[in-house]
Scaffold this motif. Structure first.
Motif, PDB file in Angstrom:
ATOM      1  N   GLU A 166     -14.817  35.335  33.709  1.00  0.00           N
ATOM      2  CA  GLU A 166     -15.138  36.247  32.614  1.00  0.00           C
ATOM      3  C   GLU A 166     -14.969  35.569  31.259  1.00  0.00           C
ATOM      4  O   GLU A 166     -15.498  36.055  30.258  1.00  0.00           O
ATOM      5  CB  GLU A 166     -14.241  37.473  32.692  1.00  0.00           C
ATOM      6  CG  GLU A 166     -14.497  38.363  33.898  1.00  0.00           C
ATOM      7  CD  GLU A 166     -13.489  39.487  33.981  1.00  0.00           C
ATOM      8  OE1 GLU A 166     -13.895  40.655  33.833  1.00  0.00           O
ATOM      9  OE2 GLU A 166     -12.293  39.198  34.189  1.00  0.00           O
ATOM     10  N   VAL A 169     -18.083  35.113  29.170  1.00  0.00           N
ATOM     11  CA  VAL A 169     -18.534  36.270  28.391  1.00  0.00           C
ATOM     12  C   VAL A 169     -17.678  36.422  27.139  1.00  0.00           C
ATOM     13  O   VAL A 169     -18.192  36.625  26.035  1.00  0.00           O
ATOM     14  CB  VAL A 169     -18.478  37.543  29.255  1.00  0.00           C
ATOM     15  CG1 VAL A 169     -18.853  38.767  28.419  1.00  0.00           C
ATOM     16  CG2 VAL A 169     -19.395  37.410  30.456  1.00  0.00           C
ATOM     17  N   GLN A 173     -18.875  36.346  23.139  1.00  0.00           N
ATOM     18  CA  GLN A 173     -18.642  37.475  22.242  1.00  0.00           C
ATOM     19  C   GLN A 173     -17.790  37.063  21.042  1.00  0.00           C
ATOM     20  O   GLN A 173     -18.097  37.418  19.899  1.00  0.00           O
ATOM     21  CB  GLN A 173     -17.950  38.603  23.003  1.00  0.00           C
ATOM     22  CG  GLN A 173     -18.854  39.331  23.984  1.00  0.00           C
ATOM     23  CD  GLN A 173     -18.113  40.449  24.687  1.00  0.00           C
ATOM     24  OE1 GLN A 173     -17.122  40.209  25.375  1.00  0.00           O
ATOM     25  NE2 GLN A 173     -18.588  41.669  24.528  1.00  0.00           N
ATOM     26  N   ARG A 190     -24.219  38.401  34.653  1.00  0.00           N
ATOM     27  CA  ARG A 190     -24.828  39.547  33.977  1.00  0.00           C
ATOM     28  C   ARG A 190     -23.983  40.799  34.149  1.00  0.00           C
ATOM     29  O   ARG A 190     -23.804  41.586  33.215  1.00  0.00           O
ATOM     30  CB  ARG A 190     -26.244  39.791  34.496  1.00  0.00           C
ATOM     31  CG  ARG A 190     -26.981  40.785  33.593  1.00  0.00           C
ATOM     32  CD  ARG A 190     -28.415  41.008  33.978  1.00  0.00           C
ATOM     33  NE  ARG A 190     -29.114  41.632  32.858  1.00  0.00           N
ATOM     34  CZ  ARG A 190     -30.206  42.354  32.995  1.00  0.00           C
ATOM     35  NH1 ARG A 190     -30.744  42.547  34.180  1.00  0.00           N
ATOM     36  NH2 ARG A 190     -30.788  42.885  31.934  1.00  0.00           N
ATOM     37  N   SER A 193     -21.063  40.561  31.825  1.00  0.00           N
ATOM     38  CA  SER A 193     -21.490  40.748  30.438  1.00  0.00           C
ATOM     39  C   SER A 193     -21.679  42.227  30.113  1.00  0.00           C
ATOM     40  O   SER A 193     -21.178  42.726  29.096  1.00  0.00           O
ATOM     41  CB  SER A 193     -22.799  39.987  30.185  1.00  0.00           C
ATOM     42  OG  SER A 193     -22.622  38.597  30.361  1.00  0.00           O
ATOM     43  N   LEU A 198     -21.529  42.849  26.255  1.00  0.00           N
ATOM     44  CA  LEU A 198     -22.486  41.822  25.820  1.00  0.00           C
ATOM     45  C   LEU A 198     -23.827  42.145  26.466  1.00  0.00           C
ATOM     46  O   LEU A 198     -23.964  42.097  27.692  1.00  0.00           O
ATOM     47  CB  LEU A 198     -22.001  40.435  26.244  1.00  0.00           C
ATOM     48  CG  LEU A 198     -22.938  39.265  25.927  1.00  0.00           C
ATOM     49  CD1 LEU A 198     -23.074  39.063  24.411  1.00  0.00           C
ATOM     50  CD2 LEU A 198     -22.441  37.978  26.597  1.00  0.00           C
ATOM     51  N   THR A 200     -27.323  41.662  27.897  1.00  0.00           N
ATOM     52  CA  THR A 200     -28.171  40.591  28.428  1.00  0.00           C
ATOM     53  C   THR A 200     -29.563  41.170  28.645  1.00  0.00           C
ATOM     54  O   THR A 200     -29.727  42.174  29.344  1.00  0.00           O
ATOM     55  CB  THR A 200     -27.608  40.060  29.758  1.00  0.00           C
ATOM     56  OG1 THR A 200     -27.323  41.150  30.630  1.00  0.00           O
ATOM     57  CG2 THR A 200     -26.330  39.270  29.516  1.00  0.00           C
TER      58      THR A 200
END
Length: 286
Positions: A166, A169, A173, A190, A193, A198, A200
């Motif tokens: 992680e 991600v 950010q 994904r 995220s 975040l 995608t």
């Protein structure tokens, strides 16, 4: 009368009973087993060894020789949760910002943030590690002055492959990216995220290449990602994208999956009050 020569005086045809043979082990002296003395418990890998006490924990679980880096002003940090359960995840409706073109495919999470920067599980302190190896090159896109402050990353095919860390991600950010656009993402990256806030966005390869061309021709080109209308706009480009409705609703509201569940805390508590005593509960019931 005298019997025949060789006669044994037994009835004809009678057999002499055989005696049982002596035990083959009768000559072996049996000795009592010595009881085993109590010792340390054994495991499948040998005697159990007492674990060594851990040394004092460093403040903030920081790796040695590194200090925390504050999130730059104006940049969005990753989501986090305060002690009272209030989330700091930012809602996503419409975002407009400049973009950084990353013309690379199959970028894995170890390239996004090398393992040496992932010594803790805190959600902050990773901005300096983002693309840590590639940023040693002064010509790398994120080092170029015209792309400073970019908040949309436009990447190539299969972004985020490799391990499920992680930290990749969180680093994106904290560096300031709110959106990553690519033709395709690794599934776990994904999912991580979208759970962290975040966004995608998948676009056809031709549309991604058009974005690359636009922002390389003019780094001041602004890219607008509208989650309400589900579109990406940049100059003459106007492209729709898709996203699961549940995920979209959660991002629009600024809720992670735990927050989304806690919206039903009263219903959960009422259900658990009706359950048979002794069954486990979530702890939300009084």
């Amino acid at each position: 009368m005298t019997g025949r020569a060789g006669s044994t005086g037994e009835e004809p045809g009678a057999r002499t009973p055989r005696t049982a043979p002596a035990s083959r082990t009768s000559h072996i002296a049996r000795t009592a087993r010595t009881p085993r003395t109590a010792g340390p418990p054994r495991t499948a890998h040998g005697p159990h060894r007492a674990s060594r006490p851990h040394g004092p924990r460093r403040p903030h679980d920081e790796p040695p020789g590194r200090s925390r880096r504050a999130v730059p002003a104006g940049r969005g940090g990753p989501t986090d949760r305060t002690d009272d359960g209030v989330t700091t995840m930012r809602s996503f409706t419409v975002h407009t910002g400049t973009a950084a073109p990353l013309r690379r495919s199959d970028v894995d999470t170890d390239q996004i943030i090398p393992g040496r920067f992932c010594a803790t599980h805190r959600r902050t302190g990773y901005a300096d590690g983002l693309f840590g190896d590639w940023r040693q090159d002064p010509g790398f896109v994120l080092n170029r002055p015209e792309y400073q402050g970019a908040s949309v990353l436009v990447a190539g095919e299969m972004f985020g492959t490799g391990s499920s860390r992680e930290h990749a991600v969180w680093a994106l950010q904290e560096f300031g990216f709110r959106v990553v656009v690519a033709p395709r993402f690794a599934d776990i990256f994904r999912a991580n995220s979208l759970m962290a806030g975040l966004l995608t966005v998948t676009l056809p390869t031709g549309r991604v290449e058009a974005l690359w061309d636009a922002v390389e021709a003019d780094p001041r080109t602004e890219v607008t990602v509208d989650l309400r209308a589900m579109t990406v706009r940049a100059g003459a480009l106007h492209e729709p994208f898709t996203l699961g409705e549940d995920t979209r609703a959660r991002l629009l509201a600024g809720l992670d999956q735990i927050d989304a569940t806690l919206r039903y805390a009263d219903d959960i508590a009422a259900y658990e009050q009706r359950r048979r005593p002794g069954l486990p509960t979530s702890g939300t019931a009084a």
